[in-house]
Scaffold this active site. Sequence first.
Site, PDB file in Angstrom:
ATOM      1  N   SER A  80       4.160  -1.242   3.291  1.00  0.00           N
ATOM      2  CA  SER A  80       3.436  -0.097   2.729  1.00  0.00           C
ATOM      3  C   SER A  80       1.985  -0.114   3.169  1.00  0.00           C
ATOM      4  O   SER A  80       1.402  -1.188   3.403  1.00  0.00           O
ATOM      5  CB  SER A  80       3.499  -0.204   1.199  1.00  0.00           C
ATOM      6  OG  SER A  80       2.604   0.694   0.607  1.00  0.00           O
ATOM      7  N   TYR A 103       1.910  -4.800  -6.948  1.00  0.00           N
ATOM      8  CA  TYR A 103       2.907  -4.164  -6.067  1.00  0.00           C
ATOM      9  C   TYR A 103       2.536  -4.390  -4.599  1.00  0.00           C
ATOM     10  O   TYR A 103       3.351  -4.853  -3.795  1.00  0.00           O
ATOM     11  CB  TYR A 103       3.011  -2.652  -6.353  1.00  0.00           C
ATOM     12  CG  TYR A 103       3.721  -1.927  -5.240  1.00  0.00           C
ATOM     13  CD1 TYR A 103       5.090  -2.054  -5.060  1.00  0.00           C
ATOM     14  CD2 TYR A 103       3.008  -1.151  -4.307  1.00  0.00           C
ATOM     15  CE1 TYR A 103       5.743  -1.426  -4.007  1.00  0.00           C
ATOM     16  CE2 TYR A 103       3.645  -0.522  -3.248  1.00  0.00           C
ATOM     17  CZ  TYR A 103       5.019  -0.665  -3.107  1.00  0.00           C
ATOM     18  OH  TYR A 103       5.653  -0.059  -2.052  1.00  0.00           O
ATOM     19  N   LYS A 106       4.302  -6.730  -1.198  1.00  0.00           N
ATOM     20  CA  LYS A 106       4.531  -6.324   0.198  1.00  0.00           C
ATOM     21  C   LYS A 106       3.816  -7.278   1.141  1.00  0.00           C
ATOM     22  O   LYS A 106       4.363  -7.692   2.168  1.00  0.00           O
ATOM     23  CB  LYS A 106       4.044  -4.887   0.419  1.00  0.00           C
ATOM     24  CG  LYS A 106       4.806  -3.846  -0.374  1.00  0.00           C
ATOM     25  CD  LYS A 106       6.255  -3.759   0.069  1.00  0.00           C
ATOM     26  CE  LYS A 106       7.044  -2.746  -0.719  1.00  0.00           C
ATOM     27  NZ  LYS A 106       8.486  -2.808  -0.465  1.00  0.00           N
TER      28      LYS A 106
HETATM   29  P1  NAD Z   1      13.258   4.127  -4.631  1.00  0.00           P
HETATM   30  O1  NAD Z   1      12.916   3.534  -5.947  1.00  0.00           O
HETATM   31  O2  NAD Z   1      13.734   5.531  -4.588  1.00  0.00           O
HETATM   32  O3  NAD Z   1      14.331   3.215  -3.867  1.00  0.00           O
HETATM   33  C1  NAD Z   1      14.384   1.818  -4.041  1.00  0.00           C
HETATM   34  C2  NAD Z   1      15.826   1.486  -4.365  1.00  0.00           C
HETATM   35  O4  NAD Z   1      15.952   0.055  -4.535  1.00  0.00           O
HETATM   36  C3  NAD Z   1      16.306   2.129  -5.656  1.00  0.00           C
HETATM   37  O5  NAD Z   1      17.514   2.799  -5.406  1.00  0.00           O
HETATM   38  C4  NAD Z   1      16.519   0.951  -6.617  1.00  0.00           C
HETATM   39  O6  NAD Z   1      17.572   1.184  -7.518  1.00  0.00           O
HETATM   40  C5  NAD Z   1      16.796  -0.178  -5.648  1.00  0.00           C
HETATM   41  N1  NAD Z   1      16.470  -1.520  -6.140  1.00  0.00           N
HETATM   42  C6  NAD Z   1      15.298  -1.936  -6.677  1.00  0.00           C
HETATM   43  N2  NAD Z   1      15.370  -3.251  -6.980  1.00  0.00           N
HETATM   44  C7  NAD Z   1      16.611  -3.673  -6.615  1.00  0.00           C
HETATM   45  C8  NAD Z   1      17.281  -4.921  -6.668  1.00  0.00           C
HETATM   46  N3  NAD Z   1      16.704  -6.009  -7.184  1.00  0.00           N
HETATM   47  N4  NAD Z   1      18.552  -4.985  -6.219  1.00  0.00           N
HETATM   48  C9  NAD Z   1      19.176  -3.898  -5.707  1.00  0.00           C
HETATM   49  N5  NAD Z   1      18.578  -2.687  -5.628  1.00  0.00           N
HETATM   50  C10 NAD Z   1      17.314  -2.579  -6.074  1.00  0.00           C
HETATM   51  O7  NAD Z   1      11.974   3.955  -3.695  1.00  0.00           O
HETATM   52  P2  NAD Z   1      11.673   4.541  -2.244  1.00  0.00           P
HETATM   53  O8  NAD Z   1      10.542   5.489  -2.379  1.00  0.00           O
HETATM   54  O9  NAD Z   1      12.915   4.971  -1.595  1.00  0.00           O
HETATM   55  O10 NAD Z   1      11.098   3.231  -1.557  1.00  0.00           O
HETATM   56  C11 NAD Z   1      11.909   2.401  -0.744  1.00  0.00           C
HETATM   57  C12 NAD Z   1      11.065   1.231  -0.274  1.00  0.00           C
HETATM   58  O11 NAD Z   1       9.927   1.722   0.436  1.00  0.00           O
HETATM   59  C13 NAD Z   1      10.510   0.363  -1.416  1.00  0.00           C
HETATM   60  O12 NAD Z   1      10.544  -0.984  -1.007  1.00  0.00           O
HETATM   61  C14 NAD Z   1       9.078   0.833  -1.557  1.00  0.00           C
HETATM   62  O13 NAD Z   1       8.237  -0.179  -2.045  1.00  0.00           O
HETATM   63  C15 NAD Z   1       8.734   1.177  -0.102  1.00  0.00           C
HETATM   64  N6  NAD Z   1       7.673   2.176   0.007  1.00  0.00           N
HETATM   65  C16 NAD Z   1       7.773   3.360  -0.653  1.00  0.00           C
HETATM   66  C17 NAD Z   1       6.740   4.285  -0.563  1.00  0.00           C
HETATM   67  C18 NAD Z   1       6.791   5.573  -1.331  1.00  0.00           C
HETATM   68  O14 NAD Z   1       5.738   6.153  -1.592  1.00  0.00           O
HETATM   69  N7  NAD Z   1       7.967   6.104  -1.693  1.00  0.00           N
HETATM   70  C19 NAD Z   1       5.615   4.017   0.233  1.00  0.00           C
HETATM   71  C20 NAD Z   1       5.565   2.797   0.909  1.00  0.00           C
HETATM   72  C21 NAD Z   1       6.595   1.874   0.786  1.00  0.00           C
HETATM   73  C1  WQD Z   2      -1.892  10.725  -3.654  1.00  0.00           C
HETATM   74  C2  WQD Z   2      -3.184  11.429  -4.012  1.00  0.00           C
HETATM   75  C3  WQD Z   2      -4.140  10.634  -6.070  1.00  0.00           C
HETATM   76  C4  WQD Z   2      -0.921  12.076  -8.648  1.00  0.00           C
HETATM   77  C5  WQD Z   2       1.034   5.478  -3.651  1.00  0.00           C
HETATM   78  C6  WQD Z   2       1.018   3.971  -3.695  1.00  0.00           C
HETATM   79  C7  WQD Z   2       1.193   3.433  -2.303  1.00  0.00           C
HETATM   80  C8  WQD Z   2       2.447   4.021  -1.645  1.00  0.00           C
HETATM   81  C9  WQD Z   2       2.430   5.503  -1.680  1.00  0.00           C
HETATM   82  C10 WQD Z   2       4.338   2.636  -2.120  1.00  0.00           C
HETATM   83  C11 WQD Z   2      -4.263  10.477  -4.549  1.00  0.00           C
HETATM   84  C12 WQD Z   2      -3.725  12.091  -6.191  1.00  0.00           C
HETATM   85  C13 WQD Z   2      -1.703  11.780  -7.557  1.00  0.00           C
HETATM   86  C14 WQD Z   2      -1.378  13.016  -9.602  1.00  0.00           C
HETATM   87  C15 WQD Z   2      -3.366  13.312  -8.284  1.00  0.00           C
HETATM   88  N1  WQD Z   2       3.642   3.635  -2.364  1.00  0.00           N
HETATM   89  N2  WQD Z   2      -2.910  12.391  -7.378  1.00  0.00           N
HETATM   90  N3  WQD Z   2      -2.597  13.601  -9.379  1.00  0.00           N
HETATM   91  O1  WQD Z   2      -1.751   6.585  -4.573  1.00  0.00           O
HETATM   92  O2  WQD Z   2      -1.849   7.424  -2.171  1.00  0.00           O
HETATM   93  O3  WQD Z   2      -0.044   5.923  -2.848  1.00  0.00           O
HETATM   94  O4  WQD Z   2       2.259   5.934  -3.046  1.00  0.00           O
HETATM   95  O5  WQD Z   2       4.148   1.782  -1.326  1.00  0.00           O
HETATM   96  O6  WQD Z   2       1.276   2.045  -2.447  1.00  0.00           O
HETATM   97  O7  WQD Z   2      -0.237   3.548  -4.232  1.00  0.00           O
HETATM   98  O8  WQD Z   2      -0.012   8.227  -3.684  1.00  0.00           O
HETATM   99  O9  WQD Z   2       1.018  10.295  -4.501  1.00  0.00           O
HETATM  100  O10 WQD Z   2       0.103   8.637  -6.173  1.00  0.00           O
HETATM  101  O11 WQD Z   2      -1.476   9.933  -4.762  1.00  0.00           O
HETATM  102  O12 WQD Z   2      -4.475  13.865  -8.130  1.00  0.00           O
HETATM  103  O13 WQD Z   2      -0.721  13.301 -10.605  1.00  0.00           O
HETATM  104  O14 WQD Z   2      -2.909  12.351  -5.073  1.00  0.00           O
HETATM  105  O15 WQD Z   2      -5.331  10.400  -6.769  1.00  0.00           O
HETATM  106  O16 WQD Z   2      -5.491  10.953  -4.095  1.00  0.00           O
HETATM  107  P1  WQD Z   2      -1.043   7.027  -3.354  1.00  0.00           P
HETATM  108  P2  WQD Z   2      -0.006   9.279  -4.844  1.00  0.00           P
END
Ligand code: NAD
Ligand code: WQD
Length: 349
Positions: free
Chosen positions: A130, A154, A158
Site C-alpha cells: 500500500s 495498518y 504492510k
Molecule cells: P477487502 O476487505 O475487500 O478484501 C480483503 C479480503 O481478505 C476480504 O474478503 C476478507 O474477508 C479477507 N480476509 C481478511 N483477513 C483474512 C484472513 N485472516 N483469512 C482469510 N481471509 C481474510 O479489501 P480490499 O480493498 O480488496 O484490499 C485487498 C488488499 O489490498 C488488502 O491487503 C489491503 O490491505 C490492500 N490494499 C487495499 C487498498 C484499498 O484502499 N482498498 C489500498 C492499498 C492496499
Molecule cells: C481520501 C481523501 C480524506 C473520507 C486510505 C488508507 C490507505 C489506503 C487507501 C489501504 C482524503 C478525504 C475521506 C471522507 C473525506 N488503504 N475524505 N471524507 O486516506 O488516502 O487512504 O485508503 O492500504 O492506507 O489510508 O483514502 O478514501 O480515506 O481518503 O474528506 O468521508 O478523502 O481526508 O483526503 P486515504 P480515503
Amino acid sequence: MAVGSIMVTGGAGYIGSHTVLQLLLDGYQVAVIDNLDNSSATAIQRVRELAAHHGPSVTFHQMDLRDKPALDKLFASTKFDAVIHFAGLKAVGESVEKPLMYYDNNVVGTITLLEVMATHGCKKLVFSSSAAVYGWPKVVPCTEEYPLSAANPYGRTKLFIEEICRDIHRIDSEWKIIMLRYFNPVGAHPSGYIGEDPRGIPNNLMPFMQQVAVGRRPALTVFGSDYSTRDGTGVRDYIHVVDLADGHIAALNKLSDPSIGCEVYNLGTGKGTSVLEMVAAFEKASGKEIPVVFSGRRPGDAEILYASTKKAELELNWKAKYDINEMCSHQWNWASKNPYGYKPSESKS
Ligand code: NAD
Ligand code: WQD
C-alpha cells in the site's frame, strides 16, 4: 507467466474479486481462500457468472489464512504456480484501536502463508502492499525509492510484510516476489455486477460518497479545507479497480522473468485529484447532488499523495487506462444497481 493455477487469498474482497475475474478471462485456473470477514461469497458467484463462457473455473474455500492445517491440506491437494495475496484487514482507524488484531491477522497470517508455500515448493508471490508505507511524503510524485515510514499499525503491517519478503528472498533466491503498492482504488467492473461492499460505516471517500448518492447517508464530511492544494482539500491518486486487477496479471507475467527477485512497484495513475474534484466528477456521473459538510483535518491524513508510475510502466509494461470520470461512472453503475452492495436491503445487513 504461462497460464496456470493461481491461489488468491482474500479473493472474495473488493480488489480480489475484480482480479479473480481478470485471471479467469485470461485463462488462469483460480482457487480463492477467504474467511469472509469483510466480504460475501456472492461476489465469487457473480465472478463465476461474468466469466461463465471463458472455460477456466474458480473454486472457493472459506478458511482463515492462519488455519495452517487447512492451508496445508489445500496446497497438498493442488499444485499452485503462484499466489496472489490480498487477504488482510485494512481499516486504518481500527488498526490504531486494535493493533494486535492487525498484527495477528495481517503479519501472522502472511507468515503462515509463506511457511506453507515454502513447504510445498510454491515460491512465487504477488503481495498487496500500500501507499500507506510512504507515510507523509514530502515530495510527490512518490517513487518506489521514497523512504518507508508508515504512520499507523495498518501501514506498519504492510511495511513489516515487505521486510519479511525481502528477508526470505535474501536467503533463498528461489523466491520470486512482487509487492504492489496501491494508491487509492475506486470504481467497479463496468458490468456493475461486482464492486466494493464495505461492512459498517465506510472509511474511504468513494464508498462513503456512493452511500450518500443512494440515500443511505445524508451528507459527505470533507476532512480539511485548508491544505496547500488547488482548492484546499486533500489530493490523492485514485485508480480504477479494473486497472489495478490488470496490474496483477502484469505482475504474474513478470514473475516468469528470470531476472526478477523481490521487487516493488507503485500502482497508481500518476495524477492527483482533490476531494472536491472527486465530488464534482461523481455528481456529474450520477446526476445526484452530494451535499458536503466541511470539518477539520482527519488525524493522520497526508496533504498530497500521488504515485510515480514510471517503474511499473517500464518493467511491468502496465499503465492505468481509466480516468476519473470513468471511475465515477462505473462506481455509480454498481451503486445504482446494488444500493446495499451484495445484500438485498439494509435490514438484512
Ligand atoms: P477487502 O476487505 O475487500 O478484501 C480483503 C479480503 O481478505 C476480504 O474478503 C476478507 O474477508 C479477507 N480476509 C481478511 N483477513 C483474512 C484472513 N485472516 N483469512 C482469510 N481471509 C481474510 O479489501 P480490499 O480493498 O480488496 O484490499 C485487498 C488488499 O489490498 C488488502 O491487503 C489491503 O490491505 C490492500 N490494499 C487495499 C487498498 C484499498 O484502499 N482498498 C489500498 C492499498 C492496499
Ligand atoms: C481520501 C481523501 C480524506 C473520507 C486510505 C488508507 C490507505 C489506503 C487507501 C489501504 C482524503 C478525504 C475521506 C471522507 C473525506 N488503504 N475524505 N471524507 O486516506 O488516502 O487512504 O485508503 O492500504 O492506507 O489510508 O483514502 O478514501 O480515506 O481518503 O474528506 O468521508 O478523502 O481526508 O483526503 P486515504 P480515503
